[in-house]
Design a protein around this motif. Structure first.
Motif, PDB file in Angstrom:
ATOM      1  N   ASP A 109       0.758  -1.027  -0.069  1.00  0.00           N
ATOM      2  CA  ASP A 109      -0.101  -0.147  -0.077  1.00  0.00           C
ATOM      3  C   ASP A 109       1.050   1.297  -0.010  1.00  0.00           C
ATOM      4  OD1 ASP A 109      -2.620   1.182  -0.067  1.00  0.00           O
ATOM      5  OD2 ASP A 109      -2.275   1.944   2.043  1.00  0.00           O
ATOM      6  N   TYR A 142       4.304   0.538   2.295  1.00  0.00           N
ATOM      7  CA  TYR A 142       4.455  -0.543   3.361  1.00  0.00           C
ATOM      8  C   TYR A 142       4.066  -1.818   2.749  1.00  0.00           C
ATOM      9  CZ  TYR A 142      -0.107   0.103   4.703  1.00  0.00           C
ATOM     10  OH  TYR A 142      -1.627   0.098   4.614  1.00  0.00           O
ATOM     11  N   GLU A 180     -10.048   4.162   4.087  1.00  0.00           N
ATOM     12  CA  GLU A 180      -9.184   4.964   3.229  1.00  0.00           C
ATOM     13  C   GLU A 180      -9.882   4.672   1.813  1.00  0.00           C
ATOM     14  OE1 GLU A 180      -5.058   4.083   4.039  1.00  0.00           O
ATOM     15  OE2 GLU A 180      -5.037   5.816   5.285  1.00  0.00           O
ATOM     16  N   GLU A 182      -9.290   4.021  -1.879  1.00  0.00           N
ATOM     17  CA  GLU A 182      -7.872   4.090  -2.666  1.00  0.00           C
ATOM     18  C   GLU A 182      -8.272   3.512  -4.005  1.00  0.00           C
ATOM     19  OE1 GLU A 182      -4.561   2.578  -0.901  1.00  0.00           O
ATOM     20  OE2 GLU A 182      -5.066   3.292   1.120  1.00  0.00           O
ATOM     21  N   ASP A 212      -8.622   0.555   2.661  1.00  0.00           N
ATOM     22  CA  ASP A 212      -7.631  -0.052   3.492  1.00  0.00           C
ATOM     23  C   ASP A 212      -7.980   0.567   4.753  1.00  0.00           C
ATOM     24  OD1 ASP A 212      -5.220  -0.521   4.623  1.00  0.00           O
ATOM     25  OD2 ASP A 212      -4.334   1.579   4.094  1.00  0.00           O
ATOM     26  N   LYS A 232      -3.543  -1.843  10.302  1.00  0.00           N
ATOM     27  CA  LYS A 232      -4.152  -1.909   8.808  1.00  0.00           C
ATOM     28  C   LYS A 232      -4.186  -3.231   8.398  1.00  0.00           C
ATOM     29  CE  LYS A 232      -2.614   2.926   7.552  1.00  0.00           C
ATOM     30  NZ  LYS A 232      -3.597   3.427   6.581  1.00  0.00           N
ATOM     31  N   THR A 323      -4.482   6.643   0.069  1.00  0.00           N
ATOM     32  CA  THR A 323      -5.830   7.474   0.264  1.00  0.00           C
ATOM     33  C   THR A 323      -5.824   8.479  -0.710  1.00  0.00           C
ATOM     34  OG1 THR A 323      -5.795   6.986   2.514  1.00  0.00           O
ATOM     35  CG2 THR A 323      -7.175   8.575   1.917  1.00  0.00           C
TER      36      THR A 323
HETATM   37 MN    MN Z   1      -3.647   3.079   2.740  1.00  0.00          MN
END
Ligand code: MN
Length: 391
Positions: A109, A142, A180, A182, A212, A232, A323
């Protein structure tokens, strides 16, 4: 099919479906959405790669094959002589269940939208610079947890974890649960090594929507120095339809101006931004309309960056844009920004007030993109409802 449909011939997104009726037989298999129906590809194309319960085998066949199948489908769906066999292979959406469209490989992500990154920096680190010194030099990301990627509609239990407290950390259900909005990208064709920015379309099969889910209180306590972890990794929801890159030919735009110029391996290779219009609904009320076109780092730059060290890209690997937010308040793609960390709660049209998600809340993200002649194609939606914390 009604003219003006977001799922006409210009779109033809791929997914995995099974019949609701047990008597219909046949397990999950590949379908293409046309209007409000799903076309059984194994049946109309007589190819067992489409009888698989995921898109991976087809995606692994590569770009030339993706184009060939799209051309075949366009012909099948637009030629009168095929009407009978096509209609026999259509099922109404209301009669099918939609599954994860592909078997997830590695999941990364990113954090590639400057509006979101700067707002999050201001909220999480009010005494520092909004952007970290590396932010404009590379797409920051990450590694997520591919085992908790779930299809749209899957309930999301509120995660538990450690939160910062005045007398030391405490443990319990997150009090600052967030979404989030995305844009997701899935790798179709493998690469043994780096994927240059200009080779994006040789490897990425298509685009979908991704939520997310994020526990901000867990994130604030755990993220320094190595980034998000349990905040997350409990769930990431993805939309059922993967829109192939070829359907997006009218959506490509230039990304924002670069300042400073990125290093040569990240140099832009043409119009690789995407003009997608996202919409976020909370319990049915529109709370944000984030524009993806203004996102600083393109998906091509993200894939180039994540493979530049020699790591291969494999069929089924996916990555999220980060995001999506814009400059206006109603363009912010998460509650952290919309409520400014809880300082400015939102009042919804039904009078309810939210800083973060409550049990029972439902979040739905949808998107459209420009198509030929001023039309739009749709991405459908990714939705999920929050359940109380487990046990
Ligand atoms: Mn995210």
């Amino acid at each position: 099919m009604p003219s003006g449909s977001e799922f006409g011939l210009a779109n033809l997104p791929y997914g995995i479906y099974s019949d609701n009726a047990a008597s219909a037989g046949g397990g999950p298999r590949v379908g293409v959405r046309i209007g409000d129906s799903v076309l059984d590809l194994a049946r109309v194309l007589a190819d067992d790669v489409f009888a698989e319960p995921s898109l991976n085998a087809f995606m692994a066949q590569g770009r030339a094959r993706w184009s060939e199948v799209r051309a075949q489908l366009t012909d099948l769906l637009s030629t009168e002589q095929h009407r009978g066999p096509v209609e026999a292979a259509l099922r109404p959406l209301s009669a099918v269940r939609l599954h994860l469209p592909f078997t997830p490989g590695d999941y990364v992500d990113f954090f590639g939208n400057e509006y979101h990154a700067a707002n999050a920096g201001r909220i999480f680190r009010p005494d520092g610079e909004p952007l970290t010194p590396n932010w404009k030099h590379m797409p920051i990301g990450y590694h997520g947890r591919s085992g908790t990627i779930v299809p749209s509609g899957t309930p999301v239990p509120r995660p538990c974890g450690q939160r910062r407290g005045s007398g030391g950390p405490t443990f319990g259900p997150s009090r600052r649960l967030d979404f989030e909005a995305e844009v997701g990208f899935v790798v179709g064709a493998d690469s043994a090594g780096p994927v240059p920015v200009g080779a994006f379309a040789d490897h990425v099969f298509g685009v979908f929507l991704l939520n997310d889910w994020s526990a901000r209180d867990l994130q604030a306590w755990e993220s320094q120095p190595l980034g998000p972890f349990l905040a997350k990794s409990f769930a990431t929801s993805v939309s059922p339809w993967v829109v192939p890159l070829e359907a997006l030919e009218h959506a490509w735009v230039s990304p924002p101006p670069r300042d400073p110029e990125p290093l040569p391996y990240l140099a832009d290779a043409g119009r690789q931004g995407l003009d997608l219009a996202l919409e976020v609904r909370l319990n049915g009320h529109r709370v944000a309309s984030p524009p993806y076109a203004g996102t600083y780092w393109t998906a091509a730059q993200m894939l180039a960056h994540m493979t530049v060290n020699g790591a291969p890209a494999r069929t089924g690997d996916l990555f999220g844009s980060g995001t999506v937010s814009g400059p206006d308040r109603d363009q912010r793609g998460c509650l952290l920004e919309l409520s400014w960390g809880g300082a400015e709660p939102l009042t919804l049209p039904d009078g309810s007030v939210r800083s973060f998600l409550e049990d029972g809340d439902e979040v739905t993200i949808s998107a459209t993109a420009p198509a030929a002649g001023g039309g739009r194609i749709g991405f459908g939606e990714v939705t999920g409802r929050i359940r109380p914390a487990l046990g």
